[in-house]
Design an enzyme around this catalytic site. Structure first.
Site, PDB file in Angstrom:
ATOM      1  N   ARG A   1      15.190 -10.539   5.460  1.00 38.22           N
ATOM      2  CA  ARG A   1      14.451  -9.333   5.878  1.00 38.22           C
ATOM      3  C   ARG A   1      14.377  -8.351   4.696  1.00 38.22           C
ATOM      4  O   ARG A   1      15.370  -8.055   4.053  1.00 38.22           O
ATOM      5  CB  ARG A   1      15.155  -8.672   7.060  1.00 38.22           C
ATOM      6  CG  ARG A   1      14.500  -7.372   7.547  1.00 38.22           C
ATOM      7  CD  ARG A   1      15.149  -6.135   6.954  1.00 38.22           C
ATOM      8  NE  ARG A   1      14.679  -4.892   7.568  1.00 38.22           N
ATOM      9  CZ  ARG A   1      15.010  -3.683   7.131  1.00 38.22           C
ATOM     10  NH1 ARG A   1      15.816  -3.545   6.096  1.00 38.22           N
ATOM     11  NH2 ARG A   1      14.545  -2.606   7.715  1.00 38.22           N
ATOM     12  N   VAL A   2      13.182  -7.858   4.420  1.00 41.79           N
ATOM     13  CA  VAL A   2      12.994  -6.865   3.362  1.00 41.79           C
ATOM     14  C   VAL A   2      12.557  -5.567   4.023  1.00 41.79           C
ATOM     15  O   VAL A   2      11.637  -5.561   4.847  1.00 41.79           O
ATOM     16  CB  VAL A   2      11.943  -7.337   2.340  1.00 41.79           C
ATOM     17  CG1 VAL A   2      11.653  -6.241   1.329  1.00 41.79           C
ATOM     18  CG2 VAL A   2      12.435  -8.606   1.637  1.00 41.79           C
ATOM     19  N   GLY A   3      13.223  -4.498   3.662  1.00 41.89           N
ATOM     20  CA  GLY A   3      12.881  -3.201   4.233  1.00 41.89           C
ATOM     21  C   GLY A   3      11.871  -2.468   3.371  1.00 41.89           C
ATOM     22  O   GLY A   3      11.167  -3.049   2.533  1.00 41.89           O
ATOM     23  N   ASP A   4      11.804  -1.165   3.574  1.00 44.15           N
ATOM     24  CA  ASP A   4      10.834  -0.348   2.842  1.00 44.15           C
ATOM     25  C   ASP A   4      11.248  -0.069   1.405  1.00 44.15           C
ATOM     26  O   ASP A   4      10.399   0.182   0.546  1.00 44.15           O
ATOM     27  CB  ASP A   4      10.665   0.993   3.570  1.00 44.15           C
ATOM     28  CG  ASP A   4      11.987   1.752   3.685  1.00 44.15           C
ATOM     29  OD1 ASP A   4      12.974   1.149   4.169  1.00 44.15           O
ATOM     30  OD2 ASP A   4      12.048   2.930   3.298  1.00 44.15           O
TER      31      ASP A   4
ATOM     32  N   THR B   1      19.696   4.936   3.318  1.00 47.68           N
ATOM     33  CA  THR B   1      19.358   4.544   1.954  1.00 47.68           C
ATOM     34  C   THR B   1      19.719   5.674   1.018  1.00 47.68           C
ATOM     35  O   THR B   1      19.553   6.841   1.379  1.00 47.68           O
ATOM     36  CB  THR B   1      17.829   4.300   1.887  1.00 47.68           C
ATOM     37  OG1 THR B   1      17.492   3.299   2.841  1.00 47.68           O
ATOM     38  CG2 THR B   1      17.391   3.887   0.502  1.00 47.68           C
TER      39      THR B   1
ATOM     40  N   THR C   1      14.114   7.258   3.814  1.00 46.72           N
ATOM     41  CA  THR C   1      15.301   6.604   4.352  1.00 46.72           C
ATOM     42  C   THR C   1      15.113   6.500   5.860  1.00 46.72           C
ATOM     43  O   THR C   1      14.324   7.231   6.446  1.00 46.72           O
ATOM     44  CB  THR C   1      16.583   7.382   3.994  1.00 46.72           C
ATOM     45  OG1 THR C   1      17.702   6.771   4.645  1.00 46.72           O
ATOM     46  CG2 THR C   1      16.502   8.836   4.417  1.00 46.72           C
ATOM     47  N   GLY C   2      15.828   5.577   6.456  1.00 42.95           N
ATOM     48  CA  GLY C   2      15.675   5.367   7.893  1.00 42.95           C
ATOM     49  C   GLY C   2      15.204   3.960   8.174  1.00 42.95           C
ATOM     50  O   GLY C   2      15.422   3.051   7.370  1.00 42.95           O
TER      51      GLY C   2
ATOM     52  N   GLY D   1      13.270   0.983   8.043  1.00 43.52           N
ATOM     53  CA  GLY D   1      12.288   0.559   7.060  1.00 43.52           C
ATOM     54  C   GLY D   1      10.981   0.090   7.663  1.00 43.52           C
ATOM     55  O   GLY D   1       9.905   0.335   7.093  1.00 43.52           O
TER      56      GLY D   1
HETATM   57  N1  GLY Z   1      15.341   2.097   4.823  1.00 46.19           N
HETATM   58  C1  GLY Z   1      16.174   1.012   4.587  1.00 46.19           C
HETATM   59  C2  GLY Z   1      15.872  -0.166   5.378  1.00 46.19           C
HETATM   60  O1  GLY Z   1      15.350  -0.083   6.471  1.00 46.19           O
HETATM   61  O2  GLY Z   1      16.160  -1.243   4.909  1.00 46.19           O
END
Ligand code: GLY
Length: 307
Positions: free
Chosen positions: A180-183, A153, A203-204, A206
């Protein structure tokens, strides 16, 4: 007020810092500078997990997540699973500036972007199409994620001593399930800013960041008096304590950046490979990271060992 400090993530964070620095030297606000830095990475087709050219979902559609937060007012705008906008951070910022809402998702986010004049643009590059075609040809499971390089990210955070801002943008996990929604668009998970304390972003993977509400946790530790490096180390350490077996087995990378309102910077990562570029007073450098908390599992790196 202090000389503004900008912190970003990964090697492309140098581009973000450079562009933000140029904007600051040109007299732009901290918010505009941070947006400009983020947009520079979103529009870079070689940044394959952000904006234009980001890896698509399992059905071959690029869906992006983004957040923009001001720490002085706690105003925040975010978009999730947004389609067809190469600069999702700008839409996220508009959500905060033009609505009373905090997060718009999917079709609603797209319609808001339409109303705000963002054209429905192609998101694919030849590379992103080819990567998806290869993933389909390999018959990989839609429910299993393994490419650790595919969830990076761009985070751009900064302070001028009065305002603290967090901006986060990603196309998320490559080949994720549609929707799908990440962090990244989730306040407190992918990013958080409170000008009484500072800002943090993640980042990483989510899913791991969401479980830890990691950015908020970092800011709260700084509020309690911890140095930003120590605050990040504490949050990552807690993730390892609770989830270390899973993180190790999957090589789930998580990295965090933070800046205190007085400009002191922190960063850290579970695994090696992360860098945190910094801009301060016309200079650009990388924050000296503490050692990673976990060791790379070489078996994971072997394609034959993947799912
Ligand atoms: N950190 C970004 C994601 O996992 O979507």
């Amino acid at each position: 007020m202090i000389e503004p400090v900008i912190v970003s993530t990964w090697a492309w964070g140098h581009t973000a810092c450079r562009r933000a620095g140029e904007a600051l030297r040109g007299g732009r606000s901290l918010a505009d500078a941070i947006e400009a830095g983020t947009v520079a990475v979103e529009l870079d087709p070689t940044a394959t997990t952000v904006g234009y050219g980001g890896l698509p979902n399992a059905e071959g559609v690029v869906e992006t997540d983004a957040m923009f937060m001001w720490g002085s007012t706690l105003e925040v705008g975010a978009v999730a699973a947004l389609r067809g906008v190469r600069t999702p951070i700008r839409v996220a910022r508009r959500v905060a500036e033009r609505t009373h809402h905090v997060l718009l998702a999917g079709e609603g986010a797209r319609r808001f972007a339409d109303a705000e004049g963002f054209p429905d643009e192609g998101m694919h590059t030849a590379n992103s199409r080819a990567r998806h075609a290869r993933w389909v040809a390999e018959g990989r499971s839609r429910f299993v994620r393994r490419d650790h390089e595919d969830h990076d990210t761009v985070c751009v955070i900064g302070t001028d001593g009065a305002e603290c801002i967090a901006a986060v943008s990603t196309s998320g996990l490559g080949f994720k399930l549609p929707g799908r929604v990440g962090d990244s668009p989730l306040i407190g998970a992918g990013g958080y800013a409170d000008a009484e304390v500072g800002a943090a972003a993640a980042t990483g993977v989510g899913e791991e960041v969401i479980r830890a509400v990691a950015s908020f946790a970092v800011v709260e530790r700084m509020r309690a008096g911890m140095h930003p490096d120590a605050a990040i180390g504490s949050v990552l350490g807690e993730m390892v304590r609770r989830r270390g077996h899973v993180l190790r087995a999957r090589h789930d990378q998580v990295a965090l950046i933070a800046v205190r309102r007085d400009g002191v910077v922190g960063a850290g990562a579970l695994f090696e490979g992360f860098v945190a570029p910094v801009y301060r007073a016309g200079e650009q450098f990388e924050h000296a990271l503490p050692p990673p908390l976990l060791e790379s599992d070489r078996a994971w790196m072997d394609p034959a060992g993947r799912d």
